[in-house]
Design a protein around this motif. Sequence first.
Motif, short mmCIF file in Angstrom:
data_model
loop_
_atom_site.label_atom_id
_atom_site.label_comp_id
_atom_site.label_asym_id
_atom_site.label_seq_id
_atom_site.Cartn_x
_atom_site.Cartn_y
_atom_site.Cartn_z
N ILE A 85 0.90 -1.10 0.01
CA ILE A 85 -0.03 0.12 0.03
C ILE A 85 0.77 1.38 0.01
O ILE A 85 1.95 1.31 0.55
N ALA A 86 0.53 2.35 -0.72
CA ALA A 86 1.32 3.45 -0.90
C ALA A 86 0.53 4.80 -0.86
O ALA A 86 -0.83 4.58 -1.07
N ASP A 87 1.21 6.07 -0.45
CA ASP A 87 0.40 7.22 -0.58
C ASP A 87 1.33 8.11 -0.83
O ASP A 87 2.58 8.30 -0.11
N VAL A 135 13.83 10.58 -8.82
CA VAL A 135 13.96 11.36 -10.30
C VAL A 135 12.57 11.86 -10.78
O VAL A 135 12.44 13.08 -11.20
N SER A 136 11.55 11.14 -10.62
CA SER A 136 10.37 11.53 -11.37
C SER A 136 9.74 12.47 -10.51
O SER A 136 9.02 13.33 -10.99
N GLY A 137 9.75 12.70 -9.27
CA GLY A 137 9.27 13.66 -8.55
C GLY A 137 10.32 15.07 -8.18
O GLY A 137 9.95 15.82 -7.59
N ASN A 138 11.42 14.82 -8.77
CA ASN A 138 12.24 16.21 -8.69
C ASN A 138 12.44 16.32 -6.99
O ASN A 138 13.00 17.51 -6.79
N ALA A 139 12.65 15.24 -6.36
CA ALA A 139 12.63 15.37 -4.85
C ALA A 139 12.04 16.50 -4.46
O ALA A 139 12.03 16.79 -3.06
N GLU A 140 10.94 16.68 -4.87
CA GLU A 140 9.90 17.38 -4.46
C GLU A 140 8.79 16.89 -3.74
O GLU A 140 7.79 17.23 -2.94
N ASN A 141 8.59 15.52 -4.45
CA ASN A 141 7.02 14.88 -4.10
C ASN A 141 7.75 13.29 -3.22
O ASN A 141 8.84 12.97 -3.62
N PHE A 142 7.00 12.96 -2.42
CA PHE A 142 7.83 11.59 -1.69
C PHE A 142 6.21 10.58 -1.55
O PHE A 142 5.13 11.08 -1.75
N ILE A 143 6.73 9.59 -1.46
CA ILE A 143 5.78 8.48 -1.46
C ILE A 143 5.94 7.77 -0.08
O ILE A 143 7.12 7.26 0.24
N THR A 144 4.88 7.37 0.76
CA THR A 144 5.19 6.48 1.91
C THR A 144 4.56 5.15 1.45
O THR A 144 3.76 5.17 0.56
N PHE A 145 5.32 4.13 1.94
CA PHE A 145 4.95 2.77 1.45
C PHE A 145 5.11 1.58 2.28
O PHE A 145 6.02 1.65 3.24
N GLY A 155 11.96 -0.25 8.72
CA GLY A 155 12.17 -0.04 7.53
C GLY A 155 12.94 1.19 7.20
O GLY A 155 14.31 1.02 7.43
N THR A 156 12.46 2.12 6.55
CA THR A 156 13.21 3.50 6.18
C THR A 156 12.36 4.58 6.13
O THR A 156 11.24 4.57 6.55
N THR A 157 12.82 5.70 5.81
CA THR A 157 11.92 6.84 5.45
C THR A 157 11.24 6.96 4.28
O THR A 157 11.40 5.83 3.41
N VAL A 158 10.52 7.94 4.25
CA VAL A 158 9.57 8.06 3.09
C VAL A 158 10.58 8.01 1.71
O VAL A 158 11.76 8.23 1.54
N LEU A 159 9.94 7.40 0.51
CA LEU A 159 10.72 7.22 -0.68
C LEU A 159 10.47 8.53 -1.52
O LEU A 159 9.53 9.17 -1.80
N GLY A 160 11.69 8.81 -2.24
CA GLY A 160 11.75 10.17 -3.19
C GLY A 160 12.30 11.31 -2.80
O GLY A 160 12.39 12.29 -3.43
N MET A 161 12.91 11.37 -1.43
CA MET A 161 13.24 12.49 -0.75
C MET A 161 14.57 12.39 -0.82
O MET A 161 15.35 13.64 -0.91
N PHE A 162 15.20 11.30 -0.63
CA PHE A 162 16.64 11.25 -0.54
C PHE A 162 17.15 10.22 -1.23
O PHE A 162 16.75 9.24 -1.58
N ASP A 163 18.42 10.37 -2.02
CA ASP A 163 19.15 9.40 -2.58
C ASP A 163 20.62 9.41 -2.29
O ASP A 163 21.34 10.52 -2.49
N PRO A 164 21.28 8.41 -1.90
CA PRO A 164 20.66 7.16 -1.41
C PRO A 164 19.80 7.22 -0.26
O PRO A 164 19.85 8.37 0.63
#
Length: 395
Positions: free
Chosen positions: A210-212, A254-264, A300-309
Amino acid sequence: MKGTSLDIKDLQLNALLEVTQAVNNNLPEDDLLKIYKFTLLADLKINKLALFTERSGEWVCRVNFGTKNDLLGSELPEKYKELKNQIGLVDATFDEFDSVFPVYHKNKLLSVVFIETDSKLGVQDRFLNALTNIILVAIENKRLARQQMEQEAYRRELEIAKKVQNFLFPKELPKIERLQIEAFYLPHHDVGGDYYDYIQIDENKFLACIADVSGKGVPAALLMSNFQASLRALVRQTKDLKDIIEELNLTTYVSGNAENFITFFAGIYDFKTKELEYINCGHNEIILKKSDGIELLNDGTTVLGMFDPLPFIETKRIKNLDEFFLFTYTDGLTETFNEEDEAFEFERLLKILKDDCPQDLSEFHNQILEALNQFKGNKPFHDDITMLSCRIQNK
């Protein structure tokens, strides 16, 4: 005297023809205002003029000539926005002008015009008002037409996004003796940023998730569709949950330009080993109900899309799971508010889950919805609500 009157009529006719031709040629708004300005200067011999219109919620000067100070872009004082008729000026701010008049169309104020005219020429203020009205009504109609086109384009975009989103969700969920999965999805808008999935990995393993995504509407739905496509492609390539999450994070970054994130949240269950491997990526507390009580799945980890790695990442395995109930949801559920602005919160959800594992998952979801509706009263839902329940009987 008679000749002067005829000259005035000729000038007015020329001005009317120029403005009408400009409108009929469907020229851009700025070009219409330029033609209006030069028509007043050349044909009507207006000495000074300042025309104020509303733009992006602010009343500013759009046309100005003849004044000592440049008024372009300056704001209109509030008292002139209530003007109903032409008045003479005794205002120190606009003491260069003879008078000011408002221009209305269907009871809507379109502009406020300050003028100084050549008294010898005797230009009729009524004609100037009418000429201004023609230009500004044309501009207003262009704005409304552009707005309608934008709304139509958005409607088409919304329709496409809705179709795309419908493909996100699995068409069928398993409902057999050893595995039952049930889902519920209520978007706040026509399309939303929530997502759930069930993926059969092999004859013994499946993935439920599930994701948001942050944000709402079309952008959120499109980002989530890209996320779903990436997840399904990755699951075909590897069964390593950690590797899957690292790649999903990079794709979202990459898709969200580090401006959007996804909880998963994702869990992989193996019927053969009776193990559940899971990871929670900044998502809500996930509820695992076993024979010996309730366990909250938060590792787990933090939200996806905000940090790389990702700054940290850990998957967790829970062994000896042969009969259990897994309940996943998005925060639209626990962040439903009542008329006193109190949130539904996690504790109320836990109380509903205090009994044995639900037998009918659809009925269980209805039970939660009924509790939500009773709690919120007349307050509307303000976010997407998604639930995914999984019941395992592997004995």
